[in-house]
Design a protein around this motif. Structure first.
Motif, PDB file in Angstrom:
ATOM      1  N   ARG A 270       0.806  -1.194  -0.054  1.00  0.00           N
ATOM      2  CA  ARG A 270       0.100   0.087   0.220  1.00  0.00           C
ATOM      3  C   ARG A 270       0.823   1.156  -0.037  1.00  0.00           C
ATOM      4  NH1 ARG A 270      -5.007   0.963   2.059  1.00  0.00           N
ATOM      5  NH2 ARG A 270      -5.378  -0.992   0.844  1.00  0.00           N
ATOM      6  N   ALA A 271       1.960   1.192   0.842  1.00  0.00           N
ATOM      7  CA  ALA A 271       2.804   2.351   1.134  1.00  0.00           C
ATOM      8  C   ALA A 271       3.612   2.634  -0.535  1.00  0.00           C
ATOM      9  CB  ALA A 271       4.036   2.080   1.999  1.00  0.00           C
ATOM     10  N   ARG A 272       3.728   1.581  -1.012  1.00  0.00           N
ATOM     11  CA  ARG A 272       4.419   1.857  -2.514  1.00  0.00           C
ATOM     12  C   ARG A 272       3.412   2.342  -3.445  1.00  0.00           C
ATOM     13  NH1 ARG A 272       7.816  -2.964  -5.485  1.00  0.00           N
ATOM     14  NH2 ARG A 272       5.714  -4.026  -5.411  1.00  0.00           N
ATOM     15  N   GLN A 273       2.350   2.121  -3.257  1.00  0.00           N
ATOM     16  CA  GLN A 273       1.260   2.675  -4.185  1.00  0.00           C
ATOM     17  C   GLN A 273       1.146   4.065  -4.055  1.00  0.00           C
ATOM     18  OE1 GLN A 273      -2.198   0.346  -3.371  1.00  0.00           O
ATOM     19  NE2 GLN A 273      -2.100  -1.003  -5.093  1.00  0.00           N
ATOM     20  N   LEU A 274       1.117   4.573  -2.491  1.00  0.00           N
ATOM     21  CA  LEU A 274       0.934   6.001  -2.330  1.00  0.00           C
ATOM     22  C   LEU A 274       2.114   6.619  -2.722  1.00  0.00           C
ATOM     23  CD1 LEU A 274      -0.580   5.574   1.201  1.00  0.00           C
ATOM     24  CD2 LEU A 274      -1.803   6.082  -0.652  1.00  0.00           C
ATOM     25  N   LEU A 275       3.306   6.355  -2.641  1.00  0.00           N
ATOM     26  CA  LEU A 275       4.356   6.833  -2.887  1.00  0.00           C
ATOM     27  C   LEU A 275       4.419   6.999  -4.526  1.00  0.00           C
ATOM     28  CD1 LEU A 275       7.250   4.940  -0.937  1.00  0.00           C
ATOM     29  CD2 LEU A 275       6.500   7.285  -0.615  1.00  0.00           C
ATOM     30  N   ARG A 276       4.017   6.200  -5.389  1.00  0.00           N
ATOM     31  CA  ARG A 276       3.931   6.483  -6.644  1.00  0.00           C
ATOM     32  C   ARG A 276       2.823   7.164  -7.280  1.00  0.00           C
ATOM     33  NH1 ARG A 276       4.445  -0.245  -8.236  1.00  0.00           N
ATOM     34  NH2 ARG A 276       6.765  -0.205  -8.479  1.00  0.00           N
TER      35      ARG A 276
END
Length: 316
Positions: A270-276
């Motif tokens: 989920r964090a990777r999606q938010l960063l992207r």
């Protein structure tokens, strides 16, 4: 039942999803063919007015750019990839002009992201592809996001993408020209079960993860719904109605690792999606995925993905 000719525009954003686009336009062609009348016509726009390439490399020559004016009853924004990076102010202004003229505006797959960035989904119900939902919710708190296949809220229509665009178009054809033609269009494409808009986007967990145990499925679902404030393992065991030791055994037997490792993986994904897909500070991303500090988050992120959060954001 209206037989009026309706014009549908498609704004194709670079890296748009070809399947979503074709699932939206082909039912219009079928409606014309099966009815023996020209019920729909369509045109294509691209931000630059130049040929626009889908995510699989197929290029489509548009009829116009977003500086020109073309009449339409409905215009759908088709986007894929990472729609959060699309920042063409000319396209946003073009969409707002269409809205002021009373044009029905729709977004398919990542298209709702672009409508929201243009300020056209405030105080509306909307859906989009599940991959973009976490970032979308953080970026646009004034939009009510629902995890449905498609959503019709007045003169705004949003669709999660993929084959659900076919379900959406069948529903719109039924609204315009009746159930008989809509059913014939679905049948034409061998779509034997037309889904309602409120249907789920994703496969049931039992098929997605290959898990059959009901207690474990219940816990996996609870974990996916509680990423910002992770539940203690004891609470998860309570949700399953079994001991913590039994639950750990189920995870190792059916998922391949323990509860803590799986929960951390869900939160970091989920964090990777938010960063992207958002411009949220790293600390806010950390807090939104259940980490107590940016340093704790960065360590866990680097161990899992082999790069710091800042590099993921820069690459996006």
């Amino acid at each position: 039942m209206s037989q009026d000719l309706r014009t549908v525009g498609f704004l194709l954003v670079p890296d748009f999803a070809l399947m979503s686009y074709t699932a939206a336009i082909e039912p219009l062609r079928a409606a014309n063919l099966l009815s023996g009348q020209t019920l729909y016509r369509w045109w294509h726009a691209a931000p630059s007015g130049e040929p626009v390439t889908a995510s699989n490399g197929v290029a489509i020559i548009p009829d116009c750019g977003t500086r020109s004016e073309r009449p339409a009853d409905m215009v759908f924004v088709c986007a894929g990839g990472n729609p959060a990076t699309f920042n063409d102010k000319t396209s946003f202004a073009w969409l707002r002009r269409l809205a002021r003229k009373g044009t029905i505006l729709g977004g398919i797959s990542g298209g709702p992201y672009i409508l929201a960035r243009a300020g056209l989904l405030d105080d509306r119900r909307a859906t989009l592809h599940w991959e973009h939902m976490p970032a979308f919710r953080e970026a646009f708190p004034d939009v009510t996001v629902v995890p449905s296949l498609f959503e019709i809220d007045g003169n705004r229509i949003t669709c999660s993408g993929g084959i659900s665009a076919l379900d959406m178009m069948v529903a719109l054809i039924e609204r315009d020209h009746g159930r008989q033609l809509a059913a014939a269009v679905g049948d034409w494409f061998l779509h034997t079960h037309i889904r309602e808009g409120y249907g789920p986007q994703r496969l049931d967990l039992r098929y997605r993860l290959g898990v059959a145990d009901e207690k474990l499925l219940r816990v996996l679902g609870v974990m996916e719904m509680n990423l910002e404030q992770p539940l203690p393992r004891t609470e998860l065991a309570k949700q399953a109605g079994i001991s913590l030791r039994q639950l750990e055994r189920l995870f190792h037997a059916h998922v391949g690792h323990g509860i803590h490792q799986h929960y951390r993986w869900l939160r970091l994904e989920r964090a990777r999606q938010l960063l992207r897909e958002t411009s949220l500070p790293v600390l806010d991303v950390a807090l939104a995925t259940g980490f107590s500090s940016a340093s704790q988050f960065s360590r866990a992120y680097g161990q899992t993905f082999g790069e710091p959060p800042s590099r993921t954001r820069a690459n996006a």
